[in-house]
Design an enzyme around this catalytic site. Structure first.
Site, PDB file in Angstrom:
ATOM      1  N   HIS A 250       0.828  -1.226   0.000  1.00 40.81           N
ATOM      2  CA  HIS A 250       0.000   0.000   0.000  1.00 40.81           C
ATOM      3  C   HIS A 250       0.854   1.264   0.000  1.00 40.81           C
ATOM      4  CE1 HIS A 250       0.047   1.107   4.356  1.00 40.81           C
ATOM      5  NE2 HIS A 250       0.043  -0.184   4.600  1.00 40.81           N
TER       6      HIS A 250
ATOM      7  N   ASP B   5       6.137   0.889   6.537  1.00 42.99           N
ATOM      8  CA  ASP B   5       4.682   0.744   6.406  1.00 42.99           C
ATOM      9  C   ASP B   5       4.142   1.838   5.502  1.00 42.99           C
ATOM     10  OD1 ASP B   5       2.093  -0.032   6.700  1.00 42.99           O
ATOM     11  OD2 ASP B   5       1.856   0.699   8.731  1.00 42.99           O
TER      12      ASP B   5
ATOM     13  N   GLU C 256      -4.959   2.231   2.717  1.00 42.39           N
ATOM     14  CA  GLU C 256      -5.034   1.081   3.629  1.00 42.39           C
ATOM     15  C   GLU C 256      -5.196   1.566   5.066  1.00 42.39           C
ATOM     16  OE1 GLU C 256      -4.025  -1.929   6.470  1.00 42.39           O
ATOM     17  OE2 GLU C 256      -2.835  -0.137   6.178  1.00 42.39           O
ATOM     18  N   GLU C 257      -4.516   2.677   5.393  1.00 38.65           N
ATOM     19  CA  GLU C 257      -4.421   3.073   6.802  1.00 38.65           C
ATOM     20  C   GLU C 257      -5.678   3.724   7.353  1.00 38.65           C
ATOM     21  OE1 GLU C 257      -2.155   2.069   8.561  1.00 38.65           O
ATOM     22  OE2 GLU C 257      -0.287   1.892   7.442  1.00 38.65           O
TER      23      GLU C 257
ATOM     24  N   ASP D 200       2.988  -6.243   3.629  1.00 33.68           N
ATOM     25  CA  ASP D 200       2.616  -5.115   4.492  1.00 33.68           C
ATOM     26  C   ASP D 200       3.014  -5.396   5.942  1.00 33.68           C
ATOM     27  OD1 ASP D 200       1.580  -2.776   5.487  1.00 33.68           O
ATOM     28  OD2 ASP D 200      -0.502  -3.440   5.465  1.00 33.68           O
TER      29      ASP D 200
ATOM     30  N   HIS E 232       3.949   3.269  12.516  1.00 36.18           N
ATOM     31  CA  HIS E 232       2.999   4.365  12.765  1.00 36.18           C
ATOM     32  C   HIS E 232       3.581   5.483  13.624  1.00 36.18           C
ATOM     33  CE1 HIS E 232      -0.890   1.819  11.864  1.00 36.18           C
ATOM     34  NE2 HIS E 232       0.033   1.715  10.928  1.00 36.18           N
TER      35      HIS E 232
HETATM   36 ZN   LIG Z   1       0.520  -1.103   6.410  1.00 33.83          ZN
END
Ligand SMILES: [Zn+2]
Length: 452
Positions: free
Chosen positions: A269, A281, A315-316, A343, A415
């Site tokens: 993603h 990520d 995606e997030e 991912d 994140h």
């Molecule tokens: Zn991800």
């Protein structure tokens, strides 16, 4: 090899897979692409100018490779971070005239406090049961902190995603549960496997109240002081929800020589959170999928089936890209032979989490022989779809594989502002490119489509 394995993977195909592996392990195409996505473009949250630039960039690079590129329109949410500060203004033993800073960040979708912040008493709970036992009387008007601990031992022992799954329930559902009991704001302990006083953001179900993640250290501080008596906090979070906007999944096909209508998806993603630059990520997932096609082109290999590279958007913050693809392509899922997503970072690949039949697993054994030299030989049966963006495909019966990386440090950075290019080890990214390219080409090149 069984007869079925020999028929599906004749010597010529195995030679090609070895050549693909050798190319991946000796080239930094993926790393160069990742450097551009993370350092030249930067964070790529849904709806942002950087996400739009990343869509254009990846589409352009895939066109340069000679692939047939389409942009699939997706309506995405657009939420932007504002001010985020907090301090404890009252607590047992406080020296007159002082306060204690709390390091935090807003969760995706959080609403805003007043610009000057709110001041309210804090309630600390370890889990949902404790909150429910307190009841509305003791929760209404308060700021709730969910102090669920991340099981670091599980993560260190190789079960990082299990530890994440347990802890992340509070980030996802906690604010709504607190809001339903009248809380004025909700905080969660950052869902992370290392403590560098760094807050980790992430998706949270719409709760209609400000919601944030505090660092592990600050969660401990609040819990300790709360055990001693009354704690009050000034909390300022001023994110904004802007109107939904238009973005795109990037879809690029390397057409199959015999069965162009049959598709093998390789994907990651493209969107990321805004705090870091989305290296692990999931820029890494996108660039290893790109390299799968790049190597086939560089080596002039044309798979029997179409190899479809997808850079998913959103995606997030809700999965709009995956939902749109499912809506637009569900009628073609019978021809989606398999889908792979990466991912779970960019660390050394151990193999794949798979939601495929036992017969399919058995048939793929010759591919593991190719992957064996760098250790990516695990095919771990999964009851869950192994990748958020390929989940709907998997639920519809498409054989699904997720690259399984060593996850021991993934949630140190995930994140957070520390998800940056330096966390990616070039040699390990090459191994990931090799795993994706070899498995993608094997699925697209084997004689019969992988059985369901
Ligand atoms: Zn991800």
């Amino acid at each position: 090899m069984s007869q079925a394995q020999q028929e599906n993977f004749p010597p010529q195909l195995l030679t090609e897979l070895e050549a693909i592996k050798a190319a991946a392990l000796s080239d930094d195409y993926a790393y160069r692409q990742l450097a551009h996505l993370t350092e030249n473009i930067g964070p790529r949250p849904s709806g942002s100018a950087q996400a739009a630039a990343a869509v254009d960039y990846v589409a352009g690079e895939l066109r340069k490779l000679g692939l047939e590129v389409q942009l699939e329109e997706v309506k995405v949410p657009h939420w932007v971070r504002g001010a985020e500060t907090a301090e404890l203004v009252e607590y047992p033993g406080r020296a007159a005239g002082t306060s204690q800073k709390i390091v935090l960040t807003a969760l995706g979708g959080s609403t805003s406090t007043a610009a000057e912040g709110i001041v309210a008493d804090v309630v600390v709970v370890n889990n949902f049961d404790e909150l429910k036992a307190l009841g509305r009387d003791k929760v209404a008007g308060k700021i709730v902190l969910f102090n669920e601990l991340f099981d670091k031992q599980k993560a260190a022992a190789g079960l990082a995603f299990m530890a994440y799954g347990d802890a992340v329930r509070y980030r996802g559902a906690g604010p709504k549960v607190a809001a339903d009991l009248g809380a004025v704001a909700a905080l969660v302990r950052s869902v992370a496997s290392a403590d560098f006083r760094l807050p980790h953001t992430g998706w949270s179900a719409a709760a209609g109240i400000p919601a944030g993640a505090v660092t592990a250290e600050d969660a401990d501080l609040m819990a300790h002081l709360y055990a001693q008596g009354k704690v009050r906090m000034r909390l300022t979070l001023t994110p904004q929800k802007l109107p939904d906007t238009t973005s795109y999944n990037v879809i690029a096909d390397l057409k199959g020589s015999e069965h162009p209508e049959q598709l093998v998806v390789v994907s990651g993603h493209l969107d990321s959170w805004d705090l870091g630059t989305g290296a692990i990520d999931d820029g890494a997932g996108v660039v290893v999928a790109m390299e799968a096609a790049e190597i086939a082109q560089r080596l002039h290999l044309r798979p029997r089936r179409t190899l479809r590279v997808i850079a998913w958007i959103d995606e997030e913050t809700g999965g709009a890209g995956s939902q749109t693809y499912t809506k637009d392509h569900a009628s073609e899922f019978a021809n989606h032979v398999a889908a792979i997503e990466s991912d779970a970072g960019a660390a050394h690949p151990l193999g794949f989490d798979v939601k495929i039949s036992p017969r399919a697993t058995e048939l793929l054994r010759p591919v593991l022989g190719v992957l064996e030299s760098f250790g990516a030989t695990v095919l771990e049966p999964s009851i869950y779809p192994p990748g958020a963006d390929i989940a709907a495909m998997s639920e519809a019966g498409v054989p699904a594989l997720g690259v399984m990386q060593d996850g021991r440090t993934y949630f140190h950075y995930h994140h957070s502002a520390a998800d940056t290019l330096d966390k990616v080890v070039p040699a390990e990214l090459r191994e990931n490119a090799a795993a994706m390219a070899v498995m993608g080409y094997a699925l697209a090149g084997m004689k019969e489509p992988l059985p369901r």
